[in-house]
Design an enzyme around this catalytic site. Structure first.
Site, PDB file in Angstrom:
ATOM      1  N   ASN A   7       0.878  -1.168   0.000  1.00 25.64           N
ATOM      2  CA  ASN A   7       0.000   0.000   0.000  1.00 25.64           C
ATOM      3  C   ASN A   7       0.917   1.219   0.000  1.00 25.64           C
ATOM      4  O   ASN A   7       1.451   1.601   1.041  1.00 25.64           O
ATOM      5  CB  ASN A   7      -0.895  -0.035   1.240  1.00 25.64           C
ATOM      6  N   ARG A  64      -2.150  -2.288  -3.797  1.00 27.08           N
ATOM      7  CA  ARG A  64      -3.464  -1.663  -3.613  1.00 27.08           C
ATOM      8  C   ARG A  64      -3.499  -0.388  -4.451  1.00 27.08           C
ATOM      9  O   ARG A  64      -2.619   0.465  -4.348  1.00 27.08           O
ATOM     10  CB  ARG A  64      -3.660  -1.321  -2.141  1.00 27.08           C
ATOM     11  N   HIS A 153     -13.350   1.199  -0.432  1.00 24.52           N
ATOM     12  CA  HIS A 153     -13.324   0.204   0.651  1.00 24.52           C
ATOM     13  C   HIS A 153     -13.782  -1.167   0.142  1.00 24.52           C
ATOM     14  O   HIS A 153     -14.276  -1.986   0.924  1.00 24.52           O
ATOM     15  CB  HIS A 153     -14.266   0.596   1.816  1.00 24.52           C
ATOM     16  N   HIS A 181     -18.328  -0.012   7.026  1.00 25.54           N
ATOM     17  CA  HIS A 181     -16.910   0.175   7.357  1.00 25.54           C
ATOM     18  C   HIS A 181     -16.814   1.552   8.005  1.00 25.54           C
ATOM     19  O   HIS A 181     -16.980   2.574   7.338  1.00 25.54           O
ATOM     20  CB  HIS A 181     -16.039   0.100   6.089  1.00 25.54           C
ATOM     21  N   GLY A 183     -14.377   3.779  10.047  1.00 22.96           N
ATOM     22  CA  GLY A 183     -13.063   4.119  10.609  1.00 22.96           C
ATOM     23  C   GLY A 183     -12.902   5.618  10.425  1.00 22.96           C
ATOM     24  O   GLY A 183     -13.862   6.374  10.595  1.00 22.96           O
ATOM     25  N   ASN A 184     -11.688   6.054  10.059  1.00 19.46           N
ATOM     26  CA  ASN A 184     -11.548   7.467   9.697  1.00 19.46           C
ATOM     27  C   ASN A 184     -12.324   7.738   8.420  1.00 19.46           C
ATOM     28  O   ASN A 184     -12.997   8.740   8.284  1.00 19.46           O
ATOM     29  CB  ASN A 184     -10.077   7.830   9.532  1.00 19.46           C
ATOM     30  N   ASP A 255     -10.587  11.698  16.604  1.00 17.98           N
ATOM     31  CA  ASP A 255     -10.443  10.498  17.436  1.00 17.98           C
ATOM     32  C   ASP A 255     -11.734  10.302  18.226  1.00 17.98           C
ATOM     33  O   ASP A 255     -11.996  11.016  19.202  1.00 17.98           O
ATOM     34  CB  ASP A 255      -9.233  10.679  18.363  1.00 17.98           C
ATOM     35  N   ILE A 304     -13.966   2.161  14.381  1.00 20.17           N
ATOM     36  CA  ILE A 304     -15.157   2.539  15.153  1.00 20.17           C
ATOM     37  C   ILE A 304     -16.187   1.406  15.128  1.00 20.17           C
ATOM     38  O   ILE A 304     -16.737   1.021  16.168  1.00 20.17           O
ATOM     39  CB  ILE A 304     -15.759   3.849  14.601  1.00 20.17           C
ATOM     40  N   GLY A 305     -16.430   0.851  13.953  1.00 16.68           N
ATOM     41  CA  GLY A 305     -17.412  -0.238  13.827  1.00 16.68           C
ATOM     42  C   GLY A 305     -17.058  -1.433  14.706  1.00 16.68           C
ATOM     43  O   GLY A 305     -17.941  -2.094  15.251  1.00 16.68           O
TER      44      GLY A 305
HETATM   45  P1  ADP Z   1      -8.499   4.262   9.359  1.00 11.20           P
HETATM   46  O1  ADP Z   1      -9.727   4.484   8.535  1.00 11.20           O
HETATM   47  O2  ADP Z   1      -7.571   5.440   9.364  1.00 11.20           O
HETATM   48  O3  ADP Z   1      -7.845   2.919   9.115  1.00 11.20           O
HETATM   49  P2  ADP Z   1      -9.473   3.080  11.795  1.00 11.20           P
HETATM   50  O4  ADP Z   1     -10.290   2.068  11.087  1.00 11.20           O
HETATM   51  O5  ADP Z   1      -8.292   2.605  12.583  1.00 11.20           O
HETATM   52  O6  ADP Z   1      -9.032   4.255  10.858  1.00 11.20           O
HETATM   53  O7  ADP Z   1     -10.469   3.885  12.785  1.00 11.20           O
HETATM   54  C1  ADP Z   1     -10.004   4.969  13.524  1.00 11.20           C
HETATM   55  C2  ADP Z   1     -11.147   5.451  14.418  1.00 11.20           C
HETATM   56  O8  ADP Z   1     -11.533   4.380  15.296  1.00 11.20           O
HETATM   57  C3  ADP Z   1     -10.765   6.631  15.299  1.00 11.20           C
HETATM   58  O9  ADP Z   1     -11.806   7.592  15.306  1.00 11.20           O
HETATM   59  C4  ADP Z   1     -10.667   5.979  16.670  1.00 11.20           C
HETATM   60  O10 ADP Z   1     -10.960   6.914  17.692  1.00 11.20           O
HETATM   61  C5  ADP Z   1     -11.757   4.938  16.565  1.00 11.20           C
HETATM   62  N1  ADP Z   1     -11.649   3.932  17.629  1.00 11.20           N
HETATM   63  C6  ADP Z   1     -10.691   3.026  17.823  1.00 11.20           C
HETATM   64  N2  ADP Z   1     -10.923   2.333  18.964  1.00 11.20           N
HETATM   65  C7  ADP Z   1     -12.070   2.841  19.499  1.00 11.20           C
HETATM   66  C8  ADP Z   1     -12.847   2.576  20.669  1.00 11.20           C
HETATM   67  N3  ADP Z   1     -12.479   1.653  21.537  1.00 11.20           N
HETATM   68  N4  ADP Z   1     -13.971   3.302  20.861  1.00 11.20           N
HETATM   69  C9  ADP Z   1     -14.356   4.246  19.990  1.00 11.20           C
HETATM   70  N5  ADP Z   1     -13.662   4.541  18.868  1.00 11.20           N
HETATM   71  C10 ADP Z   1     -12.548   3.858  18.631  1.00 11.20           C
END
Ligand code: ADP
Length: 373
Positions: A7, A64, A153, A181, A183-184, A255, A304-305
């Site tokens: 990647n 990727r 994704h 999905h 995340g960020n 975050d 997050i999921g």
């Molecule tokens: P990316 O899309 O950059 O790969 P991730 O899939 O790692 O990101 O997701 C990052 C997000 O997941 C951030 O907002 C982080 O705060 C959130 N996150 C990670 N662990 C937790 C948790 N235990 N509770 C709530 N949010 C979380």
């Protein structure tokens, strides 16, 4: 023999090494502050000597690539023609595809006799019907400027839907699934019998749900209004919408863990951010419940999921009328199954593994010897 998943970002190379036969992960790493991809791959090659891996002798590289346009509906073994086609797609994903191509070029120079495979984030969604992927804009913009929904994704939605079908003990071909999905980057996908029929991201990963620093969908007129009234340039607006919006704009950070802490401490902007984030996800859930005739399961993935019980609960509570019943106890523990026994729609939390999925596409392609011609 190994498959190395690459990647290549704007200043980093993330790699994961798999056994080409078993797809067991052998190693992974991140080379940061990469100024020259060629040097980056040499560093990676040196790091892999400890596993007796010579990167010029492996089974294949799987790269990727973020945007595959509508030419690439499946992974391909890269040749010079494909490089030109991927380059033609750079305007659709300027930051990502340019870095991905640089990575491919450097890796091909270093390991010219190894097959290099491109796996696109968009491919999984190439099955969407025209009424889902077309925008209500003049035909010319689709035909000559390729403006349509592509979705992203893809490897993640594909991976968790495959895993979901394994956990449910039913073939994916008979299941209707909604995958989130979160995340960020955030996207949802409606999957009918193993096939993506709609997804929330669009021509670029900016459309759709509220994200860490991206706005997701907004009224397009806001752009013209900002240009006229605030005299912002289009570049400034793109930075605003991609980097300074979403959770960051409303809560001051992307975050979610910190946002939830601030919300619990009574910070009103943090509360608003969580409400907006979850409300948009819940609306998306409702939309995909409507377009799939009958849903067997909803799958949550991404940082997050996978980890935020609060987000999943806010999305799924009080949906008895849709036969969705979340189990608070299981949800709090981020369990695999988080639905109540009497919930017709099953709810699953499945960690995503995009790198594994990319390695698995590469393995399938390499096994298909005819594709090597
Ligand atoms: P990316 O899309 O950059 O790969 P991730 O899939 O790692 O990101 O997701 C990052 C997000 O997941 C951030 O907002 C982080 O705060 C959130 N996150 C990670 N662990 C937790 C948790 N235990 N509770 C709530 N949010 C979380």
């Amino acid at each position: 023999m190994s498959i190395i998943v690459i990647n290549a970002g704007s200043s980093s190379i993330k790699y994961s090494v798999y056994n080409a036969a078993t797809l067991e992960m052998i190693d992974h790493g991140l080379i940061e502050e990469v100024l020259d991809y060629h040097d980056g791959f040499i560093q990676m090659g040196v790091a892999l000597v400890r596993h007796n891996i010579d990167i010029c002798q492996i089974e294949g590289f799987a790269h990727r690539v973020v945007h595959g346009g509508d030419q690439f509906y499946a992974p391909v073994i890269i040749n010079d023609l494909f490089i030109d086609e991927i380059r033609r797609l750079v305007p659709l994903a300027p930051l990502h595809n340019a870095a991905n191509i640089e990575g491919i070029m450097a890796a091909r120079t270093i390991a010219p006799n190894v097959p290099h495979i491109a796996v696109f984030d968009t491919s999984f969604h190439q099955t969407m019907p025209p009424y889902a992927y077309r925008y209500p804009l003049p035909h010319d913009l689709y035909e000559n400027y390729h403006i349509r929904r592509y979705g992203f994704h893809g490897s993640s939605h594909d991976y968790v839907s495959r895993k979901g079908s394994e956990h449910l003990g039913l073939p994916r071909e008979i299941l209707n699934l909604i995958t989130f999905h979160i995340g960020n980057g955030v996207s949802a996908c409606a999957i009918r019998q193993g096939i993506s029929i709609d997804t929330s991201m669009g021509m670029t990963p900016l459309e759709g749900l509220m994200m860490g620093s991206r706005s997701g969908s907004i009224d397009p007129s806001i752009i013209g209004y900002l240009m006229r009234e605030k005299h912002l340039t289009i570049d400034e607006i793109e930075i605003l919408l991609n980097k300074q919006s979403g959770l960051i704009a409303i809560a001051g950070t992307n975050d979610l863990r910190r946002i939830i802490e601030a919300k619990n401490a009574g910070e009103p902007n943090a509360e608003l951010a969580v409400e907006m984030f979850c409300y948009r996800l819940r609306k998306q859930l409702g939309a995909y419940m409507a377009v799939l005739d009958g849903v067997n399961a909803i799958i949550f993935t991404g940082g997050i999921g996978e980890h935020s019980a609060l987000v999943r609960k806010t999305m799924c509570e009080k949906l008895d009328h849709l036969d969705i019943r979340i189990d608070d106890e299981q949800n709090t523990h981020n369990a695999l199954f988080i639905h109540q026994h009497n919930s017709t729609v099953k709810l699953l939390v499945i960690p995503t593994d995009e790198e594994y999925q990319i390695a698995s596409y590469a393995q399938a392609l390499l096994l298909d010897k005819s594709s090597l011609k």
